[in-house]
Scaffold this motif. Structure first.
Motif, short mmCIF file in Angstrom:
data_model
loop_
_atom_site.label_atom_id
_atom_site.label_comp_id
_atom_site.label_asym_id
_atom_site.label_seq_id
_atom_site.Cartn_x
_atom_site.Cartn_y
_atom_site.Cartn_z
N MET A 56 0.85 -1.19 0.00
CA MET A 56 0.00 0.00 0.00
C MET A 56 0.88 1.24 0.00
N SER A 57 0.33 2.32 -0.50
CA SER A 57 1.02 3.61 -0.41
C SER A 57 0.71 4.22 0.95
N LEU A 58 1.74 4.74 1.59
CA LEU A 58 1.60 5.43 2.87
C LEU A 58 2.03 6.87 2.68
N LEU A 74 1.03 -3.90 4.52
CA LEU A 74 -0.02 -3.98 5.54
C LEU A 74 0.28 -5.15 6.47
N TRP A 82 -5.64 0.02 10.87
CA TRP A 82 -4.80 -0.59 9.84
C TRP A 82 -3.34 -0.48 10.30
N LEU A 104 -3.52 6.01 3.58
CA LEU A 104 -3.13 4.79 2.91
C LEU A 104 -3.91 4.67 1.60
N ARG A 116 -8.96 3.74 -0.16
CA ARG A 116 -8.22 4.83 0.44
C ARG A 116 -8.63 4.96 1.90
N ARG A 118 -7.70 7.14 5.63
CA ARG A 118 -6.92 8.18 6.29
C ARG A 118 -7.44 8.41 7.69
#
Length: 225
Positions: A56-58, A74, A82, A104, A116, A118
């Motif tokens: 995942m993008s953080l 993750l 999460w 994320l 998505r 947050r």
């Protein structure tokens, strides 16, 4: 002969029908909370053969508010949030210490789906971080023991020496602690589910947590694509 980036970009197509199946998604039938839907979509991405669906993008921001983003793994998702892990002294660890809020993004192109997330970020107890690290591979422990994440590296040889020593220790003493290794939990305020559509009538379902002043719960709303 150099590559023409713009020509290459124009040649690409999103959601090739030979590789991608865009499943139907009825937001009216979605559960009252986001976690069960995330769990189902994650399992469906795994079943569909999506490579590395747990990456995942953080996105974080530094003390001045400047954004940064990277790909992480993750480690879990439950009622506490999460989870992901890193060294407390890494760049993202420093960002989260200064601004404990993050976002994320998951992308599973085999199904044309995004999720998505947050919200605020906190740290799990140290024992949970140690248990999380013990449950992973020797390579994960070796990486954690190599340490010095985000610091300037003098040479590739320096990394090789540190990594070889860390691998040896990880194999010899698999319970070796990595004191700076930290398990973070993002407690979401918003979770959005995106389902792609061939006619570009994409479905976006957003969950928003009810304010703390009212009873805990989630509201749901559709967004224009």
């Amino acid at each position: 002969m150099g590559t023409d980036l713009h020509e290459l970009l124009r040649s690409l197509r999103v959601w090739d029908p030979e590789l991608t199946v865009l499943p139907a998604f009825d937001p009216a039938a979605a559960p009252a909370e986001p976690l069960p839907l995330f769990t189902r979509w994650f399992a469906e991405a795994v079943a569909a053969g999506q490579p590395e669906p747990h990456t995942m993008s953080l996105a974080t921001a530094d003390a001045e508010g400047l954004p940064d983003v990277r790909i992480v793994m993750l480690h879990g998702a439950d009622a506490d949030g999460w989870s992901f892990a890193t060294h407390a002294h890494s760049r993202k660890g420093g960002h989260l210490a200064a601004r404990p809020y993050a976002a994320l993004a998951f992308y599973w192109p085999v199904l044309g789906r995004q999720v998505r997330v947050r919200g605020s970020v906190g740290t799990a107890p140290a024992e949970e971080a140690r248990a999380d690290l013990r449950a992973r591979s020797a390579g994960a422990l070796a990486s954690a023991l190599t340490g010095r994440q985000s610091e300037v590296l003098g040479s590739p040889e320096e990394l090789t020496r540190a990594s070889e020593a860390a691998w040896e220790l990880a194999r010899r003493e698999p319970d070796t602690p990595a004191p700076s290794w930290t398990l973070y939990r993002l407690r979401p305020d918003e979770v959005e589910f995106f389902q792609g559509d061939t006619l570009r009538r994409h479905i976006r379902l957003r969950y928003r947590r009810s304010p703390r002043s009212s009873r805990e719960g989630w509201s749901r709303e559709l967004l224009w694509p």
